[in-house]
Scaffold this active site. Structure first.
Site, PDB file in Angstrom:
ATOM      1  N   TYR A  41      -2.186  -0.548  10.435  1.00  0.00           N
ATOM      2  CA  TYR A  41      -2.241  -0.959   9.024  1.00  0.00           C
ATOM      3  C   TYR A  41      -0.927  -0.598   8.326  1.00  0.00           C
ATOM      4  CZ  TYR A  41      -3.959  -1.034   4.155  1.00  0.00           C
ATOM      5  OH  TYR A  41      -4.133  -1.272   2.798  1.00  0.00           O
ATOM      6  N   LYS A  86       1.862  -2.952   6.397  1.00  0.00           N
ATOM      7  CA  LYS A  86       2.194  -2.794   4.973  1.00  0.00           C
ATOM      8  C   LYS A  86       3.666  -2.440   4.778  1.00  0.00           C
ATOM      9  CE  LYS A  86      -1.759  -3.842   3.173  1.00  0.00           C
ATOM     10  NZ  LYS A  86      -1.896  -4.973   2.230  1.00  0.00           N
ATOM     11  N   SER A 141       0.861  -1.187   0.000  1.00  0.00           N
ATOM     12  CA  SER A 141       0.000   0.000   0.000  1.00  0.00           C
ATOM     13  C   SER A 141       0.895   1.234   0.000  1.00  0.00           C
ATOM     14  CB  SER A 141      -0.865   0.000   1.270  1.00  0.00           C
ATOM     15  OG  SER A 141      -1.459   1.270   1.472  1.00  0.00           O
TER      16      SER A 141
END
Ligand SMILES: NC(=O)c1ccc[n+]([C@@H]2O[C@H](COP(=O)([O-])OP(=O)(O)OC[C@H]3O[C@@H](n4cnc5c(N)ncnc54)[C@H](O)[C@@H]3O)[C@@H](O)[C@H]2O)c1
Length: 254
Positions: free
Chosen positions: A155, A159, A142
């Protein structure tokens, strides 16, 4: 001949969004695809869609946070299609929150699915790829693997881990015929973003103002990431390994 003709491909998180578009695209280009998702009904629908258009696919229920299920996924590909040439890791969760208020369960789930899930499928696939000295691993990281955003600390950490996982695998197997690359998408129009959008004032507001953070001024479409995943999976990307490729409408150019 398709661009991945006769290659045995596994796509995780393929019941929706980027994974679904990638599974469809690989099948259009001659790949034999194991369509994997924790939501097996959605995976089955995608596999049926591929078969209806004359492609080759089977569905597999996999929770990628469980190594045994990842092993079973790869074994299923080997049993059905002879080996495994391509793995695209698209399964993911994004559970936003204020960092110190996020539960440890959410931290575990995020790391287990987004980071360890990609590790598990790669680890299960590599022994087969080593046998024919050929394989392409494509991890969907991401932009948050490179830059963070409010409410996305956990998150982003997962990533960022995927970026380093990709580089590590690339180095370990560079001389052994296995390539590993990562894609860093910007904001793409899929359900994974709905909870984050809610925290940021709602999807309508985000899409009205998206040009403020994504210069192209619109969300990406899953197919725009799938085209890149197909390229990296194929032999056209034979000189690429350890690459972290952004497809983000200019977000990280700023
Ligand atoms: N949409 C974006 O803006 C965006 C941006 C950057 C990166 N990504 C990444 O792209 C990947 C695909 O996301 P998407 O946008 O297609 O979202 P999506 O919600 O449409 O698809 C995610 C899929 O992953 C599956 N999944 C969730 N937990 C799983 C598990 N434990 N095991 C197996 N499958 C599981 C879901 O069932 C779903 O089908 C994710 O890794 C996400 O982090 C998305």
């Amino acid at each position: 001949m398709g661009r991945v003709q006769n290659k045995a491909c596994v796509v995780t998180g393929a019941g929706s969004g980027i994974g679904k578009a990638t599974a469809l695209r690989l099948a259009e280009e001659g790949g034999k695809v194991v369509v994997s998702d924790i939501n097996v009904e959605s995976a089955q629908k995608v596999a049926d869609e591929i078969k209806k258009s004359g492609g080759i696919a089977i569905a597999h229920k996999t929770d990628v946070s469980d190594f045994k299920q990842c092993e079973d996924l790869i074994e299923t590909c080997v049993k059905e299609f002879g080996t495994v040439h391509v793995v695209v890791n698209s399964a993911g969760v994004n559970i936003p929150g204020v960092f110190h208020e996020v539960s440890n369960e959410i931290i575990d789930k995020t790391l287990n699915v987004n980071l360890k899930g990609s590790m598990y499928t790669c680890r299960a696939a590599i022994p087969h790829m080593l046998k024919h000295k050929n394989g392409s691993l494509v991890n969907i990281s991401s932009v948050n693997g490179i830059v963070s955003e409010p409410f996305l600390t956990v998150y982003s950490a997962s990533k960022g881990g995927v970026v380093m996982l990709t580089k590590g695998i690339a180095l370990d197997y560079a001389k052994l015929g296995i390539r590993c690359n990562a894609i860093c998408p910007g904001w793409v129009d899929t359900p994974i973003n709905y909870a984050h959008a809610e925290m940021m004032g709602g999807l309508d507001k985000i899409y009205k103002e998206i040009g403020n953070f994504q210069p192209i001024g619109r969300p990406g479409e899953p197919i725009e990431i799938a085209h890149l995943a197909l390229f990296l999976a194929s032999d056209e990307a034979s000189f690429m390994t350890g690459s972290i490729v952004s497809a983000d409408g200019g977000m990280t150019a700023q």
